[in-house]
Scaffold this motif. Sequence first.
Motif, PDB file in Angstrom:
ATOM      1  N   GLU A 172       0.818  -1.227   0.000  1.00 46.20           N
ATOM      2  CA  GLU A 172       0.000   0.000   0.000  1.00 46.20           C
ATOM      3  C   GLU A 172       0.849   1.274   0.000  1.00 46.20           C
ATOM      4  N   ASN A 173       2.075   1.179   0.531  1.00 51.19           N
ATOM      5  CA  ASN A 173       2.870   2.397   0.744  1.00 51.19           C
ATOM      6  C   ASN A 173       4.178   2.439  -0.035  1.00 51.19           C
ATOM      7  N   ASN A 174       4.398   1.480  -0.923  1.00 51.44           N
ATOM      8  CA  ASN A 174       5.624   1.413  -1.726  1.00 51.44           C
ATOM      9  C   ASN A 174       6.848   1.285  -0.810  1.00 51.44           C
ATOM     10  N   LYS A 175       7.978   1.819  -1.234  1.00 53.39           N
ATOM     11  CA  LYS A 175       9.189   1.643  -0.436  1.00 53.39           C
ATOM     12  C   LYS A 175       9.144   2.507   0.821  1.00 53.39           C
ATOM     13  N   GLN A 176       9.624   1.906   1.917  1.00 52.54           N
ATOM     14  CA  GLN A 176       9.581   2.577   3.212  1.00 52.54           C
ATOM     15  C   GLN A 176      10.846   2.280   4.000  1.00 52.54           C
ATOM     16  N   GLN A 177      11.175   3.177   4.945  1.00 51.38           N
ATOM     17  CA  GLN A 177      12.332   2.963   5.802  1.00 51.38           C
ATOM     18  C   GLN A 177      12.015   1.941   6.894  1.00 51.38           C
ATOM     19  N   LEU A 178      13.093   1.323   7.380  1.00 57.52           N
ATOM     20  CA  LEU A 178      12.952   0.292   8.404  1.00 57.52           C
ATOM     21  C   LEU A 178      12.192   0.818   9.622  1.00 57.52           C
ATOM     22  N   ASP A 179      12.566   1.998  10.126  1.00 52.88           N
ATOM     23  CA  ASP A 179      11.914   2.550  11.319  1.00 52.88           C
ATOM     24  C   ASP A 179      10.424   2.775  11.084  1.00 52.88           C
ATOM     25  N   THR A 180      10.092   3.261   9.901  1.00 49.31           N
ATOM     26  CA  THR A 180       8.692   3.546   9.571  1.00 49.31           C
ATOM     27  C   THR A 180       7.884   2.260   9.499  1.00 49.31           C
ATOM     28  N   ILE A 181       8.468   1.230   8.919  1.00 47.69           N
ATOM     29  CA  ILE A 181       7.790  -0.071   8.834  1.00 47.69           C
ATOM     30  C   ILE A 181       7.517  -0.599  10.232  1.00 47.69           C
ATOM     31  N   ALA A 182       8.511  -0.472  11.114  1.00 47.58           N
ATOM     32  CA  ALA A 182       8.365  -0.975  12.488  1.00 47.58           C
ATOM     33  C   ALA A 182       7.231  -0.261  13.214  1.00 47.58           C
ATOM     34  N   ILE A 183       7.168   1.062  13.088  1.00 47.12           N
ATOM     35  CA  ILE A 183       6.143   1.855  13.780  1.00 47.12           C
ATOM     36  C   ILE A 183       4.754   1.501  13.267  1.00 47.12           C
ATOM     37  N   ASN A 184       4.599   1.460  11.954  1.00 45.73           N
ATOM     38  CA  ASN A 184       3.283   1.255  11.360  1.00 45.73           C
ATOM     39  C   ASN A 184       2.801  -0.187  11.412  1.00 45.73           C
ATOM     40  N   CYS A 185       3.735  -1.112  11.566  1.00 44.14           N
ATOM     41  CA  CYS A 185       3.341  -2.523  11.672  1.00 44.14           C
ATOM     42  C   CYS A 185       3.296  -2.984  13.124  1.00 44.14           C
ATOM     43  N   GLY A 186       3.623  -2.076  14.048  1.00 43.07           N
ATOM     44  CA  GLY A 186       3.503  -2.390  15.455  1.00 43.07           C
ATOM     45  C   GLY A 186       4.460  -3.448  15.962  1.00 43.07           C
ATOM     46  N   MET A 187       5.700  -3.429  15.440  1.00 42.18           N
ATOM     47  CA  MET A 187       6.702  -4.407  15.876  1.00 42.18           C
ATOM     48  C   MET A 187       8.012  -3.688  16.187  1.00 42.18           C
ATOM     49  N   PRO A 188       8.803  -4.226  17.138  1.00 42.05           N
ATOM     50  CA  PRO A 188      10.108  -3.607  17.429  1.00 42.05           C
ATOM     51  C   PRO A 188      11.067  -3.732  16.251  1.00 42.05           C
ATOM     52  N   ILE A 189      11.999  -2.800  16.164  1.00 43.83           N
ATOM     53  CA  ILE A 189      12.901  -2.751  15.016  1.00 43.83           C
ATOM     54  C   ILE A 189      13.721  -4.026  14.883  1.00 43.83           C
ATOM     55  N   PHE A 190      14.235  -4.560  16.020  1.00 36.01           N
ATOM     56  CA  PHE A 190      15.087  -5.748  15.912  1.00 36.01           C
ATOM     57  C   PHE A 190      14.311  -6.929  15.331  1.00 36.01           C
ATOM     58  N   LYS A 191      13.008  -6.982  15.637  1.00 34.93           N
ATOM     59  CA  LYS A 191      12.196  -8.076  15.108  1.00 34.93           C
ATOM     60  C   LYS A 191      11.877  -7.854  13.637  1.00 34.93           C
ATOM     61  N   ILE A 192      11.553  -6.608  13.299  1.00 28.44           N
ATOM     62  CA  ILE A 192      11.270  -6.261  11.897  1.00 28.44           C
ATOM     63  C   ILE A 192      12.465  -6.584  11.017  1.00 28.44           C
ATOM     64  N   ALA A 193      13.685  -6.283  11.518  1.00 26.85           N
ATOM     65  CA  ALA A 193      14.896  -6.530  10.727  1.00 26.85           C
ATOM     66  C   ALA A 193      15.017  -8.004  10.365  1.00 26.85           C
ATOM     67  N   GLY A 194      14.774  -8.865  11.333  1.00 29.49           N
ATOM     68  CA  GLY A 194      14.859 -10.308  11.066  1.00 29.49           C
ATOM     69  C   GLY A 194      13.792 -10.782  10.093  1.00 29.49           C
ATOM     70  N   ILE A 195      12.591 -10.240  10.241  1.00 30.99           N
ATOM     71  CA  ILE A 195      11.487 -10.645   9.351  1.00 30.99           C
ATOM     72  C   ILE A 195      11.763 -10.180   7.922  1.00 30.99           C
ATOM     73  N   LEU A 196      12.244  -8.951   7.784  1.00 31.40           N
ATOM     74  CA  LEU A 196      12.548  -8.436   6.446  1.00 31.40           C
ATOM     75  C   LEU A 196      13.647  -9.248   5.766  1.00 31.40           C
ATOM     76  N   LEU A 197      14.620  -9.688   6.554  1.00 34.39           N
ATOM     77  CA  LEU A 197      15.676 -10.531   5.991  1.00 34.39           C
ATOM     78  C   LEU A 197      15.111 -11.857   5.501  1.00 34.39           C
ATOM     79  N   ASN A 198      14.190 -12.400   6.282  1.00 38.02           N
ATOM     80  CA  ASN A 198      13.563 -13.655   5.876  1.00 38.02           C
ATOM     81  C   ASN A 198      12.753 -13.459   4.604  1.00 38.02           C
ATOM     82  N   MET A 199      12.092 -12.324   4.496  1.00 37.17           N
ATOM     83  CA  MET A 199      11.304 -12.022   3.291  1.00 37.17           C
ATOM     84  C   MET A 199      12.219 -11.776   2.091  1.00 37.17           C
TER      85      MET A 199
END
Length: 367
Positions: A323-350
């Motif tokens: 829905e939002n095209n490319k986004q920064q890591l911090d922004t993804i974490a805030i809007n998806c309601g997850m901590p940054i360290f967890k988002i980083a691991g999930i994004l790597l898996n994706m």
Amino acid sequence: MTENDLLNTLALQHVTNIGDITAKKLIAYCGSAEEVFKEKKRNLLKIEGIGSVIINDLFEMSHHKAAEKELHFIKSNNIVCLYFDEEDYPEKLKHCVDGPVLLFQSGSINLKNQHIISIVGTRKITTQGIAFCEMLLEQLVPYNPIIVSGFAYGTDITAHKAALKHDLQTIGCLAHGLNQIYPKVHKKYVADIEKNGGFYTDFWSGDTFDKNNFLKRNRVIAGLSEATIVIESAERGGSLVTADIANSYNRDVFAVPGRITDSQSIGCNNLIKYQKAQMLTNPLDIPYVLNWQLETDVTPSIQKQLFVELDEQEKIIYNYLKENNKQQLDTIAINCGMPIFKIAGILLNMELKGVVRPLPGKLFELI
């Protein structure tokens, strides 16, 4: 290097009180190890750290006699000798001030265009530590890293065996010469490691086996690698020394956290607490922090195989980026309601699944 160069370098190594740092100073001043032995004493005394004790010992004939004996061993056993100032010497080790002047190699090591990580830890590794080490290497397979360790009991041999299982090149750094194997029970792994990697040491065949050798060996483990990973460690141990050395080389250090009541997690927890290591909870934190990229010919096959297998958290991120095209890591974490360290691991898996790709500035977008 020529045989004569090797002979003189070995002779220089044999001089008492001349370590790798001093040997490099002498070679830099004189131009080569051979020229060191030809230089006038009064000129050598001008070099910082060179005194009369070293100078008087330097010109003893016993050093060249010992070097000739070691050279015979090297030639008889087809050992590869890597000189610190030549192209085939490990690149990252070149940047370590105390890196070995000579590194002896057996096997079929190939460091070209390879990611290299060291895995260290306690000799009393737990079942949880073994499981994490095996999971770590299984998930790093697409990045084809070289796995470096010390060929000792526990964590070391676990890492080597896991690397062999997944057909990853692995290097054992030894605390003794190539004329022996310690511990002897690990001799059964030598042939497989030499077939897909090999061994490094800077010890001679005639060096006395000593526990202090392990601490000296640890600088090679840390120096070869982009990062050192501590799987488990008691409050004190050789793996913590390796972590300190890696920090001194300005390399990344990771530690796997554990329960505060677990004796084999105290060292790792302290590394994290005192900010000497990054906490490692997800294997894919490694390629993210080290900025590894998947080979272009690997991604499509992974994408085809795994694209539809998104878990609930991955779907949340996927829909947000859709829905939002490319986004920064911090922004993804805030809007998806997850901590940054967890988002980083999930994004790597994706990324591994071929769903997203990283962009400069910590941006991510869907593929």
